[in-house]
Design an enzyme around this catalytic site. Structure first.
Site, short mmCIF file in Angstrom:
data_model
loop_
_atom_site.label_atom_id
_atom_site.label_comp_id
_atom_site.label_asym_id
_atom_site.label_seq_id
_atom_site.Cartn_x
_atom_site.Cartn_y
_atom_site.Cartn_z
N HIS A 72 -8.34 5.78 -6.44
CA HIS A 72 -8.09 5.08 -5.18
C HIS A 72 -7.75 6.13 -4.11
CE1 HIS A 72 -6.25 2.56 -2.13
NE2 HIS A 72 -6.86 1.53 -2.70
N ASN A 78 -5.55 -5.49 -5.88
CA ASN A 78 -4.79 -4.25 -6.05
C ASN A 78 -3.46 -4.44 -5.34
OD1 ASN A 78 -3.75 -1.68 -6.11
ND2 ASN A 78 -5.20 -0.83 -4.62
N LYS A 128 -0.89 -2.59 -5.30
CA LYS A 128 -0.22 -1.35 -4.88
C LYS A 128 1.27 -1.42 -5.29
CE LYS A 128 -3.58 -1.16 -1.22
NZ LYS A 128 -4.03 -0.52 -0.01
N SER A 150 -10.14 -4.31 3.68
CA SER A 150 -9.84 -5.42 4.60
C SER A 150 -10.63 -6.69 4.28
CB SER A 150 -10.06 -4.98 6.06
OG SER A 150 -9.19 -3.91 6.37
N GLU A 171 -5.63 6.22 -1.87
CA GLU A 171 -4.20 6.52 -1.71
C GLU A 171 -3.72 7.47 -2.81
OE1 GLU A 171 -2.88 2.46 -1.51
OE2 GLU A 171 -3.83 2.25 0.44
N GLU A 189 -15.12 1.71 -1.31
CA GLU A 189 -14.01 1.43 -0.40
C GLU A 189 -13.99 2.49 0.69
OE1 GLU A 189 -10.79 -1.10 -2.42
OE2 GLU A 189 -10.22 0.99 -2.58
N GLY A 203 -6.84 -1.33 4.56
CA GLY A 203 -5.58 -1.70 5.20
C GLY A 203 -5.61 -1.63 6.72
C1 PEP Z 1 -7.35 -1.32 -1.36
O1 PEP Z 1 -6.28 -0.76 -1.21
O2 PEP Z 1 -8.01 -1.15 -2.39
C2 PEP Z 1 -7.81 -2.19 -0.30
C3 PEP Z 1 -9.07 -2.52 -0.29
O3 PEP Z 1 -6.87 -2.59 0.63
P1 PEP Z 1 -7.07 -3.67 1.81
O4 PEP Z 1 -7.77 -4.86 1.22
O5 PEP Z 1 -5.70 -3.99 2.27
O6 PEP Z 1 -7.91 -3.02 2.85
#
Ligand code: PEP
Length: 267
Positions: A104, A12, A14, A222, A106, A176, A182
């Site tokens: 998601h 992803n 972003k 992460s 965000e 998630e 993040g």
């Molecule tokens: C995400 O935004 O879907 C995500 C899992 O981000 P990160 O891997 O940076 O934690």
């Protein structure tokens, strides 16, 4: 990971990479994986660029016959008309998108995407012949209250209750936990497995074993080459949705290779 499901490693991106950077990245990833004799039949790889890069990625993938799939990070719930700034599911399908990320955290936080809107996005994606990657997962507050499993399963249930079996089996669910996105705080393999198993059990109750055993459940939060092997070793974790680490091509290629190695050593 179960041998019945092909693991998916999905990046992803972003709001990162313009179309030139996206093209360069995809080319380099394809080279790295080709050099490693990567077997795309055993592990699927997909990238979710920004809307502005999808066409460039499509042209490259088609011209070089790459085995990398791609998709979008969100979609409009309507098909056309006076919706300034929106992009429809049909438009994405016509660009060869396989997947669309829906819900998601965000998007849930920064945009007016509530449960009803997310259900409509999933429906729009399915109607256009693509597969939604539905993101669910609890915040730290819900985890502290001990309601994390009910919360994640509830988010899935909100979407699945109106789906037919045929539609449900096309869903990909990304567990998630918001506190892991993040932050560098990755869920333990047991935590990821517990949530993935709870989601799959709920799917089994709603749709039966045939559908539940088909749906891929990803872990996101992460993920890196340091934790991918243990996570993919869990029976209900069928791959990853990766943010930060998907922006570093060597790191993403490494995660793909480690996933393949783990999968093939256990089959
Ligand atoms: C995400 O935004 O879907 C995500 C899992 O981000 P990160 O891997 O940076 O934690």
């Amino acid at each position: 990971m179960s041998s019945a499901r092909i693991p998916l490693v999905a990046g992803n991106w972003k709001m990162n990479f313009d179309h030139l950077e996206a093209t360069y990245f995809v080319q380099k990833l394809a080279w790295l994986l080709r050099d490693a004799h990567f077997d795309y039949k055993q592990v699927e790889v997909a990238l979710m660029p920004t809307f502005t890069s999808i066409r460039s990625v499509q042209v490259l993938v088609e011209a070089d016959k790459l085995r990398i799939n791609y998709g979008a990070q969100s979609v409009s719930v309507t098909n056309q008309g006076a919706f300034t700034g929106d992009v429809s599911a049909d438009m994405l399908a016509h660009l060869g998108c396989t997947y669309v990320i829906v819900g998601h955290s965000e998007r849930r936080k920064y945009h007016p995407e509530d449960d009803a809107n997310i259900v409509d996005q999933v429906r729009a994606v399915l109607t256009a012949g693509m597969q939604p990657i539905l993101c669910v997962g609890e915040s730290m507050e819900e985890r502290r209250k001990g309601i994390q499993l009910d919360f994640a399963v509830g988010q899935v249930h909100d979407v699945t209750r109106d789906l037919s079996d045929e539609e449900a089996e096309k869903l990909i669910i990304a567990y998630e936990p918001v506190w892991a996105i993040g932050t560098g705080l990755v869920a333990t393999p047991d935590t990821a497995q517990e949530a993935a198993n709870a989601v799959r059990s709920d799917l089994r109750q709603t749709f039966g074993a045939k559908v539940a055993d088909k749906v891929r459940i990803l872990y996101g939060g992460s993920v890196s080459s340091k934790n991918a092997v243990e996570l993919i070793g869990q029976p209900d974790v069928d791959g990853f949705l990766i943010g930060g680490a998907s922006l570093k091509v060597d790191e993403l290629a490494k995660i793909c290779r480690l996933t393949l190695k783990t999968v093939t050593s256990r089959r």
